[in-house]
Design a protein around this motif. Structure first.
Motif, PDB file in Angstrom:
ATOM      1  N   ASP A   6     -22.326  -4.615 -18.493  1.00  0.00           N
ATOM      2  CA  ASP A   6     -22.636  -3.965 -17.226  1.00  0.00           C
ATOM      3  C   ASP A   6     -23.902  -3.117 -17.314  1.00  0.00           C
ATOM      4  O   ASP A   6     -24.126  -2.240 -16.494  1.00  0.00           O
ATOM      5  CB  ASP A   6     -21.461  -3.112 -16.758  1.00  0.00           C
ATOM      6  CG  ASP A   6     -21.087  -2.022 -17.756  1.00  0.00           C
ATOM      7  OD1 ASP A   6     -21.626  -2.050 -18.877  1.00  0.00           O
ATOM      8  OD2 ASP A   6     -20.269  -1.155 -17.405  1.00  0.00           O
ATOM      9  N   GLU A   7     -24.727  -3.353 -18.343  1.00  0.00           N
ATOM     10  CA  GLU A   7     -25.965  -2.611 -18.519  1.00  0.00           C
ATOM     11  C   GLU A   7     -27.147  -3.567 -18.482  1.00  0.00           C
ATOM     12  O   GLU A   7     -27.123  -4.629 -19.115  1.00  0.00           O
ATOM     13  CB  GLU A   7     -25.948  -1.826 -19.835  1.00  0.00           C
ATOM     14  CG  GLU A   7     -24.871  -0.748 -19.880  1.00  0.00           C
ATOM     15  CD  GLU A   7     -24.956   0.083 -21.136  1.00  0.00           C
ATOM     16  OE1 GLU A   7     -25.828  -0.202 -21.978  1.00  0.00           O
ATOM     17  OE2 GLU A   7     -24.150   1.017 -21.280  1.00  0.00           O
ATOM     18  N   TYR A   8     -28.178  -3.163 -17.735  1.00  0.00           N
ATOM     19  CA  TYR A   8     -29.329  -4.034 -17.524  1.00  0.00           C
ATOM     20  C   TYR A   8     -30.614  -3.224 -17.621  1.00  0.00           C
ATOM     21  O   TYR A   8     -30.613  -2.007 -17.468  1.00  0.00           O
ATOM     22  CB  TYR A   8     -29.251  -4.697 -16.144  1.00  0.00           C
ATOM     23  CG  TYR A   8     -28.022  -5.561 -15.967  1.00  0.00           C
ATOM     24  CD1 TYR A   8     -28.041  -6.904 -16.306  1.00  0.00           C
ATOM     25  CD2 TYR A   8     -26.832  -5.008 -15.472  1.00  0.00           C
ATOM     26  CE1 TYR A   8     -26.915  -7.700 -16.159  1.00  0.00           C
ATOM     27  CE2 TYR A   8     -25.696  -5.795 -15.332  1.00  0.00           C
ATOM     28  CZ  TYR A   8     -25.748  -7.140 -15.680  1.00  0.00           C
ATOM     29  OH  TYR A   8     -24.629  -7.919 -15.532  1.00  0.00           O
ATOM     30  N   ALA A  11     -32.231  -3.786 -12.232  1.00  0.00           N
ATOM     31  CA  ALA A  11     -31.231  -4.081 -11.209  1.00  0.00           C
ATOM     32  C   ALA A  11     -31.942  -4.208  -9.872  1.00  0.00           C
ATOM     33  O   ALA A  11     -32.634  -3.283  -9.442  1.00  0.00           O
ATOM     34  CB  ALA A  11     -30.170  -2.990 -11.134  1.00  0.00           C
ATOM     35  N   LEU A 104     -22.583  -0.507 -12.436  1.00  0.00           N
ATOM     36  CA  LEU A 104     -23.609  -1.043 -13.306  1.00  0.00           C
ATOM     37  C   LEU A 104     -24.565   0.065 -13.714  1.00  0.00           C
ATOM     38  O   LEU A 104     -24.679   1.078 -13.025  1.00  0.00           O
ATOM     39  CB  LEU A 104     -24.395  -2.156 -12.603  1.00  0.00           C
ATOM     40  CG  LEU A 104     -23.591  -3.286 -11.952  1.00  0.00           C
ATOM     41  CD1 LEU A 104     -24.508  -4.141 -11.102  1.00  0.00           C
ATOM     42  CD2 LEU A 104     -22.896  -4.122 -13.013  1.00  0.00           C
TER      43      LEU A 104
END
Length: 359
Positions: A6-8, A11, A104
């Motif tokens: 859930d880490e980017y 986004a 996120l």
């Protein structure tokens, strides 16, 4: 570099042409990228796609957007169907995004949430088959055809006069409302062959086979033939997330950005119809590309600066490449990869394909 599911790094909020292009650049340039889209939007309303080189007019907006999503995913980007309810800056200077069913985290946020056209009251022609909102997209459809412009303000008056460039039969339908255009604009209208119809609309006639507009009926019993027209009642910009982050807005209500989509808040970008400029698909795509490149240059690992080299030492062989393993695997397996069977290029005299770099 992000690692959790859930880490980017990037986004993108909004899956129209601008958001899709930003996400495409992010994924292809080797960054963990997620595109979050609730569906709908102005582009999804298009019955046909106009003014986009390489895309034929028999392509609907939904088909165009679906192809874009497939492209983003093919390069390793993540697509999430959902509505982002909140974005806030965390203590580590990253961003936490809350959707209707998930949370996120991202290093950079791109707002591509667009706007909604104000719709007049019914009865109305069918959207895309007689009711249109984009003058420069759809004027070509009505060359030498009778056209209406629905509204009572400056925009309606000026669009009506602009349409005289392609047809000699143009009317402004005020629907019983008192015009609000200026005296100067009124004088301009009087000097152009534009009909002003004050009666309220009472009915709409469509072709039974195609669904296209044939005529509009009015409260005084009259009937006027039109092949299409434009509703000019203004727009509502979807700026709630931007305002929550503290981004500055223009006097017109759009998000204020620089030439590469940077807002007044570090790490927050905005692209597409939510920013000032022409509301056109190719323009939105260009904005998305510029933002994607700007973000890449901000967050890419290399080249390491002289200050970083002094602090951390030279780049070791075991530190490259910087692209995450799963994106590397996706790239190597992609049909557009140099090792793939469908790679095309122009060879130099020594047989090498030159690499491009815009730095």
């Amino acid at each position: 570099m992000s690692s959790a599911d859930d880490e980017y790094e990037i986004a993108v909020v909004g899956g129209g042409p601008a958001g899709l292009t930003t996400a495409l650049y992010g994924a292809r340039l080797g960054h963990e990228t997620v595109l979050i889209d609730r569906g709908g939007g102005r582009a999804a309303m298009m019955a046909d796609t106009h003014n986009v080189i390489g895309v034929t007019e028999d392509t609907s907006g939904n088909e165009f957007l679906a192809t874009g999503r497939e492209q983003v995913q093919s390069y390793g980007g993540t697509f999430e169907r959902g509505f982002v309810t909140d974005v806030e800056r965390a203590d580590d200077d990253r961003f936490r995004l809350t959707t209707n069913d998930a949370e996120l985290v991202a290093d950079r946020v791109v707002l591509a949430t667009g706007f909604s056209d104000e719709r007049p009251d019914p009865p109305l022609p069918r959207t895309g088959k007689g009711l249109h909102y984009c003058l420069h997209c759809d004027a070509y459809m009505f060359v030498d055809e009778p056209v209406y412009v629905m509204g009572r303000g400056e925009a309606a008056a000026h669009v009506a006069m602009i349409m005289l460039n392609v047809t000699d039969d143009v009317a402004v339908l005020t629907r019983g409302a008192e015009p609000t255009w200026s005296d100067e604009t009124a004088a301009q209208l009087e000097a152009h062959p534009v009909d002003i119809v004050d009666e309220e609309v009472s009915g709409v006639e469509n072709d039974p086979d195609s669904g296209w507009l044939e005529a509009i009926e009015f409260a005084d019993g009259t009937r006027r033939e039109y092949r299409g027209g434009f509703a000019m009642y203004g727009s509502d910009y979807n700026t709630a997330l931007a305002e929550g982050l503290g981004c500055e807005l223009t006097e017109g209500g759009e998000i204020d950005v620089d030439d590469h989509g940077r807002t007044s808040e570090d790490g927050v970008f905005a692209v597409g119809d939510i920013t000032p400029g022409h509301n056109q698909v190719p323009v939105a795509m260009g904005q998305g590309a510029k933002a994607g490149l700007a973000i890449h240059k901000e967050i890419r690992e290399y080249p390491r600066s002289t200050e970083e080299i002094a602090r951390d030492g030279p780049v070791g062989d075991d530190e490259v490449p910087a692209i995450p393993p799963h994106l590397m695997a996706t790239a190597v397996a992609h049909e557009g990869h140099a090792g793939g069977p469908r790679t095309k290029g122009v060879e130099t005299e020594d047989g090498e394909v030159p690499a491009a770099d815009d730095d």
